[in-house]
Design a protein around this motif. Structure first.
Motif, mmCIF file in Angstrom:
data_model
loop_
_atom_site.group_PDB
_atom_site.id
_atom_site.type_symbol
_atom_site.label_atom_id
_atom_site.label_comp_id
_atom_site.label_asym_id
_atom_site.label_seq_id
_atom_site.Cartn_x
_atom_site.Cartn_y
_atom_site.Cartn_z
ATOM 1 N N CYS A 111 0.855 -1.187 0.000
ATOM 2 C CA CYS A 111 0.000 0.000 0.000
ATOM 3 C C CYS A 111 0.895 1.242 0.000
ATOM 4 C CB CYS A 111 -0.974 -0.022 1.180
ATOM 5 S SG CYS A 111 -0.276 0.497 2.755
ATOM 6 N N ALA B 296 1.433 3.382 2.318
ATOM 7 C CA ALA B 296 2.199 3.508 3.560
ATOM 8 C C ALA B 296 3.311 2.462 3.659
ATOM 9 C CB ALA B 296 1.261 3.422 4.762
ATOM 10 N N CYS B 297 3.210 1.355 2.913
ATOM 11 C CA CYS B 297 4.316 0.383 2.851
ATOM 12 C C CYS B 297 5.536 1.044 2.216
ATOM 13 C CB CYS B 297 3.958 -0.808 1.955
ATOM 14 S SG CYS B 297 2.751 -1.944 2.603
ATOM 15 N N CYS C 250 3.720 -2.857 8.209
ATOM 16 C CA CYS C 250 3.150 -1.588 7.708
ATOM 17 C C CYS C 250 2.018 -1.135 8.631
ATOM 18 C CB CYS C 250 2.633 -1.766 6.282
ATOM 19 S SG CYS C 250 1.668 -0.356 5.701
ATOM 20 N N CYS D 62 -1.645 -1.398 6.187
ATOM 21 C CA CYS D 62 -2.154 -2.692 5.729
ATOM 22 C C CYS D 62 -1.711 -3.844 6.619
ATOM 23 C CB CYS D 62 -1.792 -2.940 4.271
ATOM 24 S SG CYS D 62 -0.041 -3.171 3.948
HETATM 25 ZN ZN LIG Z 1 0.966 -1.157 3.662
#
Ligand SMILES: [Zn+2]
Length: 347
Positions: free
Chosen positions: A177, A179-180, A251, A254
């Motif tokens: 995602c 944010a990863c 993360c 996710c």
């Molecule tokens: Zn993520």
């Protein structure tokens, strides 16, 4: 040529014939496109291009969210708007919907003049198959990411600044995602259109790639979607790719499902993308434009249409929307903006 007062009917059955000939779409894919619902968050340069590409290709329903109004500096790259829109300060979502309906009256376009926030995300994004990023800031992108991951809705990140474009497909439960890849807002992308300028060609490139990925998803071919963060500089011909096929362990979004951006309470003030302006949307209450116009007339220059009210009092320019939201130009100081709002609109 069309004579005044007489509309000549168009034969439209043929509209998608060239796209149907492309065998990866075909008649079946075209039918699927017509049944899909897509939200485009932000309708500036990237959002305009995405909306135009998907509307022409026959996506059945487009929901267009944008908080802003059209200005002359938009016309270089924001393809759904014209000089009349800028002259009248028409909200971008409305102007986009009008223009789309001129070239494709067979699809549904739902404009929302609104800023996507934690408190309205559920209402504005519900029921869509795919979310596309036409925003200009990471705060909203993290909010989209939280909403999409939480609700397992695919979304496509897309951004352009200067001669540079970047995009990534996010398939919750499968790929990384946002944010990863970016646990925090990336350093290089804090430049804005104001500081670095922007080439329409960079916008076009990134929008074309993102819209094509969207079509793969919508016709039921998500396996063919790119699994990387792709960046491209159209001026220096640099191209970069970073693997994003799998989520990053731990993360926040996710992995831990800690949706801090979605949980965030109202963001009362936002400084807009490099425009020497502040947005105020802490007060959601309907405004009577006629009453406000009469009250402000002795204090400066004021005019309104059905969508926005504009008030000029040197050195400030205030744009007020019917729900009470305002954009105050001429300052980046939120305290000044708040006091101007209280003085002229009400507290
Ligand atoms: Zn993520």
């Amino acid at each position: 040529m069309q004579r005044p007062g007489k509309v000549i009917p168009l034969e439209l059955d043929d509209r998608y014939s060239r796209q149907i000939l492309f065998k990866q779409i075909g008649a079946e894919g075209q039918q699927k496109l017509s049944e899909t619902r897509v939200a485009i968050v932000g309708c500036g340069a990237t959002g305009s291009s995405l909306a135009s590409l998907l509307a022409r290709s026959g996506v059945g329903s487009l929901r267009i969210l944008d908080r802003d109004y059209v200005e002359p500096s938009n016309l270089q790259r924001q393809t759904l708007f014209d000089e009349a829109d800028a002259r009248e300060s028409v909200p971008k979502a409305i102007a986009a919907a009008r223009q789309i309906q001129r070239f494709n009256s067979q699809i549904t376009v739902e404009p929302h003049v609104a800023d996507l926030t934690p408190s309205n995300a559920d209402t504005l994004l519900t029921g869509v198959d795919l979310i596309l990023d036409g925003t200009d800031n990471f705060e909203t992108r993290y909010l989209i990411n939280d909403y999409a991951v939480k609700n397992s809705i695919a979304w496509i990140y897309a951004a352009a600044v200067g001669s540079y474009g970047i995009t990534m497909n996010i398939l919750p439960g499968e790929t990384a995602c946002l944010a990863c890849i970016f646990p925090d807002p990336p350093h290089g992308m804090v430049e804005t259109c104001e500081t670095s300028g922007i080439l329409y060609s960079a916008v076009n490139l990134v929008s074309s790639i993102a819209a094509t990925e969207a079509m793969k998803f919508l016709v039921g071919a998500p396996a063919n979607m790119r699994r990387t963060l792709l960046s491209w500089d159209v001026w220096n011909t640099d191209r970069g790719e970073v693997g994003a096929a799998t989520p990053r362990a731990g993360c926040r979004a996710c992995g831990e499902r800690d949706f801090v951006h979605l949980a965030g309470e109202g963001r009362p003030h936002i400084t807009l993308c490099g425009r020497n302006s502040v947005q105020i949307h802490e007060r959601q209450r309907p405004v009577d434009f006629v009453e406000v116009t009469a009250r402000l007339r002795p204090l400066g220059s004021v005019r309104h249409n059905e969508f926005v009210l504009k008030f000029w009092r040197d050195p400030y320019e205030m744009t007020l929307f019917p729900d009470g939201r305002a954009i105050i130009k001429g300052t980046t100081d939120t305290a000044i903006a708040r006091s101007l709002y209280a003085r002229y609109i009400g507290s």
